[in-house]
Motif scaffolding. Structure first.
Motif, PDB file in Angstrom:
ATOM      1  N   VAL A 154      -1.922   3.174 -12.320  1.00 27.68           N
ATOM      2  CA  VAL A 154      -1.232   2.389 -11.290  1.00 27.68           C
ATOM      3  C   VAL A 154      -2.068   1.178 -10.907  1.00 27.68           C
ATOM      4  O   VAL A 154      -1.551   0.061 -10.760  1.00 27.68           O
ATOM      5  CB  VAL A 154      -0.923   3.259 -10.053  1.00 27.68           C
ATOM      6  N   ARG A 155      -3.377   1.374 -10.752  1.00 28.99           N
ATOM      7  CA  ARG A 155      -4.255   0.247 -10.409  1.00 28.99           C
ATOM      8  C   ARG A 155      -4.237  -0.817 -11.504  1.00 28.99           C
ATOM      9  O   ARG A 155      -4.217  -2.021 -11.214  1.00 28.99           O
ATOM     10  CB  ARG A 155      -5.681   0.743 -10.167  1.00 28.99           C
ATOM     11  N   GLN A 156      -4.227  -0.386 -12.757  1.00 33.74           N
ATOM     12  CA  GLN A 156      -4.191  -1.344 -13.866  1.00 33.74           C
ATOM     13  C   GLN A 156      -2.894  -2.135 -13.890  1.00 33.74           C
ATOM     14  O   GLN A 156      -2.874  -3.320 -14.235  1.00 33.74           O
ATOM     15  CB  GLN A 156      -4.378  -0.598 -15.192  1.00 33.74           C
ATOM     16  N   LYS A 157      -1.803  -1.493 -13.524  1.00 35.90           N
ATOM     17  CA  LYS A 157      -0.487  -2.133 -13.524  1.00 35.90           C
ATOM     18  C   LYS A 157      -0.209  -2.934 -12.255  1.00 35.90           C
ATOM     19  O   LYS A 157       0.807  -3.640 -12.192  1.00 35.90           O
ATOM     20  CB  LYS A 157       0.598  -1.053 -13.671  1.00 35.90           C
ATOM     21  N   TRP A 158      -1.079  -2.829 -11.268  1.00 37.19           N
ATOM     22  CA  TRP A 158      -0.742  -3.361  -9.953  1.00 37.19           C
ATOM     23  C   TRP A 158      -0.453  -4.865  -9.938  1.00 37.19           C
ATOM     24  O   TRP A 158       0.481  -5.304  -9.241  1.00 37.19           O
ATOM     25  CB  TRP A 158      -1.818  -3.006  -8.926  1.00 37.19           C
ATOM     26  N   GLU A 181       0.829  -1.207   0.000  1.00 34.79           N
ATOM     27  CA  GLU A 181       0.000   0.000   0.000  1.00 34.79           C
ATOM     28  C   GLU A 181       0.866   1.262   0.000  1.00 34.79           C
ATOM     29  O   GLU A 181       0.541   2.247  -0.673  1.00 34.79           O
ATOM     30  CB  GLU A 181      -0.949   0.001   1.193  1.00 34.79           C
ATOM     31  N   LYS A 207       2.103   1.557  -3.556  1.00 32.60           N
ATOM     32  CA  LYS A 207       1.051   1.986  -4.483  1.00 32.60           C
ATOM     33  C   LYS A 207       0.845   3.495  -4.405  1.00 32.60           C
ATOM     34  O   LYS A 207       0.728   4.176  -5.425  1.00 32.60           O
ATOM     35  CB  LYS A 207      -0.257   1.260  -4.166  1.00 32.60           C
ATOM     36  N   LYS A 208       0.825   4.031  -3.184  1.00 30.22           N
ATOM     37  CA  LYS A 208       0.601   5.473  -3.040  1.00 30.22           C
ATOM     38  C   LYS A 208       1.808   6.282  -3.498  1.00 30.22           C
ATOM     39  O   LYS A 208       1.655   7.386  -4.021  1.00 30.22           O
ATOM     40  CB  LYS A 208       0.246   5.809  -1.582  1.00 30.22           C
ATOM     41  N   GLN A 227       1.362   6.386  -7.166  1.00 30.91           N
ATOM     42  CA  GLN A 227       0.199   7.176  -7.564  1.00 30.91           C
ATOM     43  C   GLN A 227       0.438   8.670  -7.386  1.00 30.91           C
ATOM     44  O   GLN A 227      -0.218   9.478  -8.048  1.00 30.91           O
ATOM     45  CB  GLN A 227      -1.030   6.741  -6.762  1.00 30.91           C
ATOM     46  N   TRP A 247      -3.874   7.700 -11.051  1.00 36.80           N
ATOM     47  CA  TRP A 247      -4.133   6.577 -10.152  1.00 36.80           C
ATOM     48  C   TRP A 247      -4.649   5.353 -10.899  1.00 36.80           C
ATOM     49  O   TRP A 247      -4.301   4.220 -10.585  1.00 36.80           O
ATOM     50  CB  TRP A 247      -5.135   6.994  -9.069  1.00 36.80           C
ATOM     51  N   ARG A 248      -5.502   5.579 -11.894  1.00 36.33           N
ATOM     52  CA  ARG A 248      -6.104   4.476 -12.647  1.00 36.33           C
ATOM     53  C   ARG A 248      -5.030   3.618 -13.310  1.00 36.33           C
ATOM     54  O   ARG A 248      -5.132   2.382 -13.318  1.00 36.33           O
ATOM     55  CB  ARG A 248      -7.055   5.040 -13.693  1.00 36.33           C
ATOM     56  N   ALA A 286      -5.725   3.853   3.072  1.00 38.38           N
ATOM     57  CA  ALA A 286      -5.907   2.648   2.262  1.00 38.38           C
ATOM     58  C   ALA A 286      -5.887   1.375   3.101  1.00 38.38           C
ATOM     59  O   ALA A 286      -6.580   0.401   2.772  1.00 38.38           O
ATOM     60  CB  ALA A 286      -4.836   2.576   1.180  1.00 38.38           C
TER      61      ALA A 286
END
Length: 233
Positions: A63-67, A48, A51-52, A55, A60-61, A163
């Motif tokens: 990063v979420r797709q690549k997570w 987490e 991720k931040k 981001q 942000w979108r 988060a």
């Protein structure tokens, strides 16, 4: 002198803007107990934080797709494996197309893993350390993460805490605008004096309402600015 309103007035305005109490409640982040946070594995918390960090200043979108790729490349953020990574290994991973290729941010993963490992040795786990930190001094935890971690200053640390479920307010643009307009603080947003004044006001609102800092922060944001979707007219 502060002209901040009693929290009930802020709440009622948010209800009016968002279509009633039920509609407002649906917009609020579910709360998590400190006992639940304390049981989280430290690799999840490192994930987490990472991720931040990625981001911050980015979409942000994306990063979420690549997570899922991040989790593969960094072994689900296993702390021991992160600690063993050499500079050369991190540089190689920073070129991996499965992640967002930013070497400076990739190197924060090892740095923050070191912070987590140090805290876990002293407190049993990083999650337990986070869980035990009092919400009445959440700015103290922000400062700790900024001082001991990598790229966790500004809103990055608070967003990471949010988060994982830690109760914290967020100084979003709408919240900042309200606090400035009501003279809760009048200096730099991130100065020690200003943050102390802001924490004091949030503690007062919590005493008045019995709500979490998370919900107080979100309700303030929904009570001001241009976010009037659903407002009853």
């Amino acid at each position: 002198m502060s002209t901040a309103e009693p929290f009930e007035r802020i709440y009622q305005r948010a209800c009016e803007r968002k279509g009633g109490a039920r509609a407002l409640a649906a917009l609020l982040t579910p709360t998590v107990s400190d006992e639940q946070i304390a049981r989280l594995p430290d690799n999840l918390l490192l994930g987490e934080l990472t991720k931040k960090v990625f981001q911050s200043g980015f979409v942000w979108r994306v990063v979420r797709q690549k997570w899922p790729g991040f989790c593969e490349v960094f072994f689900d953020f296993d702390i021991e494996k992160m600690l063993l990574m050499s500079d050369e290994m991190l540089e190689a991973k920073a070129r991996d197309e499965r992640i967002i290729r930013n070497a400076a941010k990739v190197f924060t993963i090892r740095h923050n893993a070191m912070m987590i490992d140090d805290i876990a040795r002293a407190h049993g786990s990083f999650a337990r350390f986070i869980a035990q930190w009092p919400a009445s001094d959440i700015i103290g935890l922000w400062a700790y993460l900024k001082q001991h971690g990598a790229r966790l200053g500004g809103n990055t640390g608070p967003y990471a805490l949010r988060a994982i479920g830690k109760d914290t307010f967020i100084l979003s643009s709408d919240v900042e605008a309200y606090l400035r307009a009501t003279k809760v603080f009048d200096g730099g947003l991130n100065s020690k004096r200003s943050l102390g004044q802001i924490q004091q006001q949030f503690n007062l609102w919590q005493h008045q309402s019995g709500r979490s800092l998370t919900h107080i922060s979100q309700i303030i944001a929904l009570s001001v600015g241009e976010n009037v979707v659903g407002m009853q007219r």
